[in-house]
Scaffold this active site. Sequence first.
Site, PDB file in Angstrom:
ATOM      1  CG  HIS A 171     -45.719  47.255  -4.917  1.00 47.23           C
ATOM      2  ND1 HIS A 171     -45.675  46.655  -6.094  1.00 47.23           N
ATOM      3  CD2 HIS A 171     -44.715  47.453  -4.591  1.00 47.23           C
ATOM      4  CE1 HIS A 171     -44.541  46.323  -6.461  1.00 47.23           C
ATOM      5  NE2 HIS A 171     -43.605  47.044  -5.623  1.00 47.23           N
ATOM      6  NE  ARG A 212     -40.475  47.197 -10.667  1.00 45.24           N
ATOM      7  CZ  ARG A 212     -40.960  46.159 -10.297  1.00 45.24           C
ATOM      8  NH1 ARG A 212     -40.239  45.326  -9.686  1.00 45.24           N
ATOM      9  NH2 ARG A 212     -42.402  45.848  -9.905  1.00 45.24           N
ATOM     10  CD  GLU A 223     -37.536  40.898  -9.569  1.00 46.31           C
ATOM     11  OE1 GLU A 223     -38.739  40.857  -9.061  1.00 46.31           O
ATOM     12  OE2 GLU A 223     -37.560  40.991 -10.807  1.00 46.31           O
ATOM     13  CG  ASP A 272     -41.124  38.378  -7.670  1.00 47.99           C
ATOM     14  OD1 ASP A 272     -41.969  37.373  -8.075  1.00 47.99           O
ATOM     15  OD2 ASP A 272     -41.246  39.552  -7.788  1.00 47.99           O
ATOM     16  NE  ARG A 278     -35.693  45.138   4.634  1.00 45.93           N
ATOM     17  CZ  ARG A 278     -35.468  43.897   5.158  1.00 45.93           C
ATOM     18  NH1 ARG A 278     -36.308  42.973   5.435  1.00 45.93           N
ATOM     19  NH2 ARG A 278     -34.282  43.640   5.476  1.00 45.93           N
ATOM     20  NE  ARG A 294     -47.972  42.355 -11.332  1.00 44.24           N
ATOM     21  CZ  ARG A 294     -46.922  42.506 -11.971  1.00 44.24           C
ATOM     22  NH1 ARG A 294     -45.743  42.519 -11.316  1.00 44.24           N
ATOM     23  NH2 ARG A 294     -46.967  42.927 -13.017  1.00 44.24           N
TER      24      ARG A 294
END
Length: 866
Positions: A125, A382, A492, A529, A567, A699
């Site tokens: 990320h 994913r 989410e 999210d 997380r 995001r």
Amino acid sequence: MLGEFLGETIRDAQGDYILDLIESIRILSRNSRSGDESAREQLLEKLANISNDDVLPVARAFSHFLNLTNIAEQHQTVSRHHINNSLGSRSLDSLFLRLKSHNIPVEKVIKTVESLMIDLVLTAHPTEVTRRSLGHKHVEINKCLDLLEHDDLTEAESYKIKRRLMQLIALAWHTNEIRTQRPTPVDEAKGGMAVIENSLWTAVPEFCRQLNFYLEKHFGVQYPVSLAPVRFSSWMGGDRDGNPFVTAETTRRVLRMNRWKAAELFLEDIKHLTEELSITQCTPAFRTKYGEHLEPYRVVLKALRQKLANTEIYYAELLEDKISTIDEAEILTSDNQLWQPLFDCYESLQACGMRIIANGALLDCLRRVSCFGLGLSRLDIRQESTRHEMAIAEITRYIGLGDYSHWTEDDKQAFLVRELSSRRPLLPTNWTPSHETKEVLDTCKIVAEQPKGVISAYVISMAREASDVLAVHLLLKEAGCKFTIPVAPLFETLGDLDHSEKVMTDLFNIGWYRGVINNYQMVMIGYSDSAKDAGMLAAGWAQYRAQEALVNLSEKYNIELTLFHGRGGTIGRGGAPAHAALLSQPPRSLKNGLRVTEQGEMIRFKLGLPAVAVESLELYASAILEANIFPPPEPKQEWRDVLAKGSEISCQIYRNMVRGEPDFVPYFRAATPEQELSRLPLGSRPAKRNPKGGVESLRAIPWIFAWMQNRLMLPAWLGAGQALQQLIDDGNEKLLKEMCSEWPFFSTRIGMLEMVFSKADIWLAEYYDQRLVTPNLHRLGKALRTQLQADLKTVLALAHEGQLMADLPWIAESIALRNVYTDPLNLLQVELLHRIRNQDENVNPELEQALMITITGIAAGMRNTG
């Protein structure tokens, strides 16, 4: 010491004038923090009037100091003088003592330890602000600090180490902190590989050795060689949700890169063992299997050495897009081909009375085979659910069945189960799919080509119905997948979490599905999210309820459930101190181990150095074992009722502001560097799912990153304190205090709010407003800051009267130390945003560079970015 060395570096590079300017700012900042209003005014004036020429070196100086602070702090946790009490009651040693004092049967302890599984999923990320080239220098600085701890150093040795430290700090100063280009997904995967090579490769066998030591010490048993208590998976190169740069070809390349690196690392291990094991004695069974030889172990190891060398060449050539000169029969393709000969050597040495030798480097190598294998780390795929729906809809339209995407859920399920049960292929042979559908199908083909165990899971983000899971199974079947890969729905949003039990019930009631999953199911719980959707308190309660419902459901159907926790490092994304967070999970939710994402900068902070990684693994292990042997209490009904009411209030308050306030988005964009963040080349993934959208399309990571920069920290507290105060006003204070002391889930939530409030800063947030926000929007900032102050009082009344972080004083001390250096960066950032936003199109590149450095420096100071 590090600060003094940095000062000397700056003097050499920039001269006395800049060093004196930096020192005067530091002293004003320190005095400002001590309550000197005059110093604060002088600090504000000095930074508001700083020249364009001076702003860059000043920003760099404070940013570098905060990085050095992180290094010093990280080093202290594993220091020789600190190591025996760094974990305290959270250590395995302490836990095993408690288990003995509670007379827990030895058999129960051993069974629980043997079923221990920690699966850490490294993700890319875009929160890691430190470049790899700087990260490497930081690791080297840590090594020097380690050497300096020895108290028998000669004067010459000490001088040599300190000189090396100064060189490293100078090298860091003369290195560009900001990437000039955004990393590619392959670059991110290389970063993950570097963490494994430089830290985890050493840490995993050391952690296993430690676990074994405490088991022997307290219970007189050894941890079985064949078990692996920890393993690593990765999203780097496999996570294509909203990232157009992760293609099927990217995934193939990363998988090959991992196998090449694993061959290289194991080759070094085997070369070392070949040198060591010059022993002549072995068991008759070993001779029968491997032949008569003077040095039998070396013969076996040399054969492995050749195969690993071939494997390394084979994948190196594939990575260069060459046809390999090595035949596939001459390489290692399965973990067992490496494990079995090594294990045979181990058993023979043990049987011949050479236990001390067997349990040395050979055991370490066996542990690495169990943990990393020939794939180095297993890969998750994913993808977002609608991409699969669109692909199947394109197929059904082409073959004349209509548009799958418009069917009812029942019709979708019936079609999918029918096709999954059918022996004929669904995909037409002479069909040319769209680019998007071809990409989905190509990814599934690459998954199907991999040996079993290489792909750990296929995660479906925004999973909403049972058909989302069945669709992926069908696409994998059509790609020729010969075995079942765990397909994990990711729930989410608040609505999806509440709906998760219904989705999984539908799946478990499908006969085909129950037959194919072999009584094993993985479900991913989304933290980022859900918090962005509903606020911290409502999201936390929804996550808890969803986990609880899924645990009960899986037990009802006799299915082994693994909960996968998505997380982040920050509170707003589910972050909390790992030990406390795990002990606050619902009862029985960790019985099949822990699977959790380690994201961005948290990988470096928790796993970047071998000693730190061992400590992190021990924290995880002791928490999982404790949660399984001493499960947390089932919450009382009155606790549930009051928290449900509080969550509802909190969600409403949060959404009224974020979604309902018409001026919220303009205020957010003015008061934070959200729009400027997109210029910072962090991760490979775009900051927005829809570049033209508002906050809803942003995001979760940049959403939190932006609010952390202006120190309002809004996503991590908005709605929670107000809801708690309303519950207190309604006469629930005594009940809430009871929940604080008796229910780990609730006390962890309060602790997370304390952490947020200790990092939030009202005067800095107000300064951002004064300089950057138009007067007509000032009312919003004022209302939010007033609410933050009120929430702080509410939380203190429930937890620690009068003092934040009272039970974790070292964290409060760390934050106070950092504030002296983050304050100037915040004030500089405000000034730079003001200047850049008021310039014409031709922005001064030095100002822009300085702004990026303030962003990365504040991120380093806060220790968690997104």
